[in-house]
Design an enzyme around this catalytic site. Structure first.
Site, mmCIF file in Angstrom:
data_model
loop_
_atom_site.group_PDB
_atom_site.id
_atom_site.type_symbol
_atom_site.label_atom_id
_atom_site.label_comp_id
_atom_site.label_asym_id
_atom_site.label_seq_id
_atom_site.Cartn_x
_atom_site.Cartn_y
_atom_site.Cartn_z
ATOM 1 C CG HIS A 1 -7.370 3.837 2.130
ATOM 2 N ND1 HIS A 1 -8.558 3.147 2.205
ATOM 3 C CD2 HIS A 1 -6.406 2.930 1.863
ATOM 4 C CE1 HIS A 1 -8.322 1.858 1.962
ATOM 5 N NE2 HIS A 1 -7.028 1.694 1.757
ATOM 6 N N GLY B 1 5.095 -7.883 3.459
ATOM 7 C CA GLY B 1 4.853 -8.664 2.245
ATOM 8 C C GLY B 1 5.921 -8.416 1.189
ATOM 9 C CG MET C 1 -6.287 1.731 8.295
ATOM 10 S SD MET C 1 -5.455 2.212 6.768
ATOM 11 C CE MET C 1 -6.746 1.889 5.576
ATOM 12 N N GLY C 2 -4.010 -0.450 11.036
ATOM 13 C CA GLY C 2 -2.902 -1.042 11.794
ATOM 14 C C GLY C 2 -2.792 -2.547 11.664
ATOM 15 N NE ARG C 3 -1.586 -5.107 6.438
ATOM 16 C CZ ARG C 3 -2.282 -5.249 5.322
ATOM 17 N NH1 ARG C 3 -3.340 -5.996 5.287
ATOM 18 N NH2 ARG C 3 -1.913 -4.601 4.226
ATOM 19 C CG ASP D 1 -0.192 -1.332 9.329
ATOM 20 O OD1 ASP D 1 -0.958 -0.356 9.311
ATOM 21 O OD2 ASP D 1 -0.253 -2.283 8.536
ATOM 22 N N GLY E 1 6.551 -3.065 3.075
ATOM 23 C CA GLY E 1 6.276 -3.666 4.383
ATOM 24 C C GLY E 1 6.624 -5.147 4.354
ATOM 25 N N GLY F 1 0.833 -1.206 0.000
ATOM 26 C CA GLY F 1 0.000 0.000 0.000
ATOM 27 C C GLY F 1 0.869 1.258 0.000
HETATM 28 O O1 F6P Z 1 -0.654 -1.959 5.942
HETATM 29 C C1 F6P Z 1 -1.169 -0.686 5.785
HETATM 30 C C2 F6P Z 1 -2.664 -0.705 5.762
HETATM 31 O O2 F6P Z 1 -3.133 0.618 5.595
HETATM 32 C C3 F6P Z 1 -3.327 -1.363 6.971
HETATM 33 O O3 F6P Z 1 -3.321 -0.535 8.108
HETATM 34 C C4 F6P Z 1 -4.681 -1.680 6.435
HETATM 35 O O4 F6P Z 1 -5.276 -2.756 7.105
HETATM 36 C C5 F6P Z 1 -4.397 -2.045 5.018
HETATM 37 O O5 F6P Z 1 -3.150 -1.460 4.677
HETATM 38 C C6 F6P Z 1 -5.441 -1.610 4.026
HETATM 39 O O6 F6P Z 1 -5.090 -2.129 2.798
HETATM 40 P P1 F6P Z 1 -5.740 -1.683 1.448
HETATM 41 O O7 F6P Z 1 -5.258 -0.315 1.133
HETATM 42 O O8 F6P Z 1 -5.274 -2.686 0.462
HETATM 43 O O9 F6P Z 1 -7.224 -1.695 1.642
#
Ligand code: F6P
Length: 363
Positions: free
Chosen positions: A284, A118, A181-183, A141, A116, A12
């Site tokens: 976002h 991944g 956010m933060g997973r 995160d 990050g 992202g």
């Molecule tokens: O890893 C960054 C992050 O913004 C997380 O906090 C969130 O869960 C995820 O990416 C959202 O991903 P995407 O932009 O693919 O919806």
């Protein structure tokens, strides 16, 4: 000896990516007279016909304050398990040999992979297949090990803190639940919650007890407070429940999308407090806009350090912040497990000592 290096940004987008790209280009070109090739859209740019562009001093002019990434990014393009459409169906195919071949044809000595967990895992796997790499830790995160902090995190925390400040002035007689956010890591929720004077903060590392949360909010009401602000990390879950998944990994090429716990918590609070409770999902917005001064500096320093590691041919390393010093670690130390909040650590203990409810009754 003159070198050519390639750089890509994966996963992202995140504030500070352009600072890294600029740091890399300026220190490679100005200090060393090297050539820099930008790969577009993460590893996707090396699948099929390569999509690359020359990065010069001219191409990085004025990008330091800009959010996003001038190179584009992709969080779907894992070359080891790449989605290919065939007969109306999606198959996952290993295209890593093609990616390494395309990389070799660029004539680059090494790759700087900015990403990050991944992206860095993919880069590590591709290094084993012949693509020398250096990693730069990116994520709002802050869940990567091997560095005190990732770039992008500081900006995200500042954005959430400002949102909490703004919500305070609208919450005169309502409860507000803010989902961030933060997973599976609670860093954004915890630090922005402390900075933005939240009354309760729910994080994935401390499964919450809804009864204890309601008791704390009731006590607050009894002390004369007409509202409460509750920050909920998207990966938080009740002691007797699971995290709320919007889209499962199986449906989304292995990438789980979280979201919805804020609304569930708001419903419970509305019930137990008998009071209107509204939820704000910041989404976002937390990744958008100009990077903070901290992330501009950290991203720039990370970029400079990554070039230095390539000069020394110290591949398989990730640049890292240790204390106030930019250093480097083995990439394996960074991506083998997640950096999560320690439920018994100083930050959590300080928050609780400040009277913030962290989802558990205090003994
Ligand atoms: O890893 C960054 C992050 O913004 C997380 O906090 C969130 O869960 C995820 O990416 C959202 O991903 P995407 O932009 O693919 O919806």
């Amino acid at each position: 000896m003159s070198k050519t290096l390639a750089i890509l940004t994966g996963g992202g987008d995140c504030p500070g990516l352009n600072a890294v790209i600029r740091g890399v280009v300026r220190s490679a070109v100005l200090e060393r007279g090297w050539r820099v090739i930008g790969i577009e859209d993460g590893f996707d740019g090396l699948v099929g016909e390569p999509r690359t562009r020359e990065l010069t001093l001219e191409s990085v002019r004025g990008i330091l304050p800009r959010g996003g990434t001038i190179l584009g990014t992709s969080n779907r393009g894992n070359p080891l398990s790449y989605p290919v459409e065939e007969g109306g169906e999606t198959h996952l195919v290993d295209v890593s040999a093609q990616v390494v071949e395309n990389f070799r044809n660029l004539g680059a000595d090494a790759l700087i992979a900015v990403g990050g967990d991944g992206t860095l895992k993919i880069a590590r796997a591709l290094q084993e297949k012949g693509m020398p790499m250096v990693g730069v830790p990116k994520t709002i995160d802050n869940d990567l090990r091997g560095t005190d902090v990732t770039f992008g995190y500081n900006t995200a925390v500042s954005i959430v803190t400002e949102a909490l400040d703004r919500l305070h002035s609208t919450a005169e007689s309502h409860h507000r639940v803010v989902e961030v956010m933060g997973r599976d890591a609670g860093w954004i929720a915890l630090e922005s919650g402390i900075a933005g004077s939240a009354d309760a903060i729910l994080i994935p590392e401390i499964p919450f007890d809804m009864k204890a949360v309601c008791n704390a909010l009731t006590k607050r009401k009894e002390r004369g407070s007409r509202f409460s602000i509750v920050v909920v990390a998207e990966g938080a879950h009740a002691k007797d429940g699971d995290k709320v998944v919007q889209v499962s990994g199986a449906e989304n090429l292995g990438v789980e999308r979280l979201g919805g716990i804020g609304a569930a918590v708001a419903d419970k609070i509305a019930q137990c407090m008998q009071m209107e409770t509204r939820v704000v999902v910041l989404g976002h917005v937390q990744r958008g806009g100009t990077p903070s001064h901290f992330d501009r500096i950290l991203g720039s320093r990370f970029g400079v350090k990554a070039v230095e590691l390539i000069e020394q041919e110290r591949y398989g390393r990730m640049v890292s912040l240790q204390g106030r010093q930019v250093s480097d670690v083995d990439i394996n130390d960074a991506v083998n497990s997640l950096n999560r909040v320690d439920p018994e650590g100083d930050l959590v203990k300080s928050a609780e000592a400040l009277g913030i409810m962290l989802g558990r009754a205090r003994v």
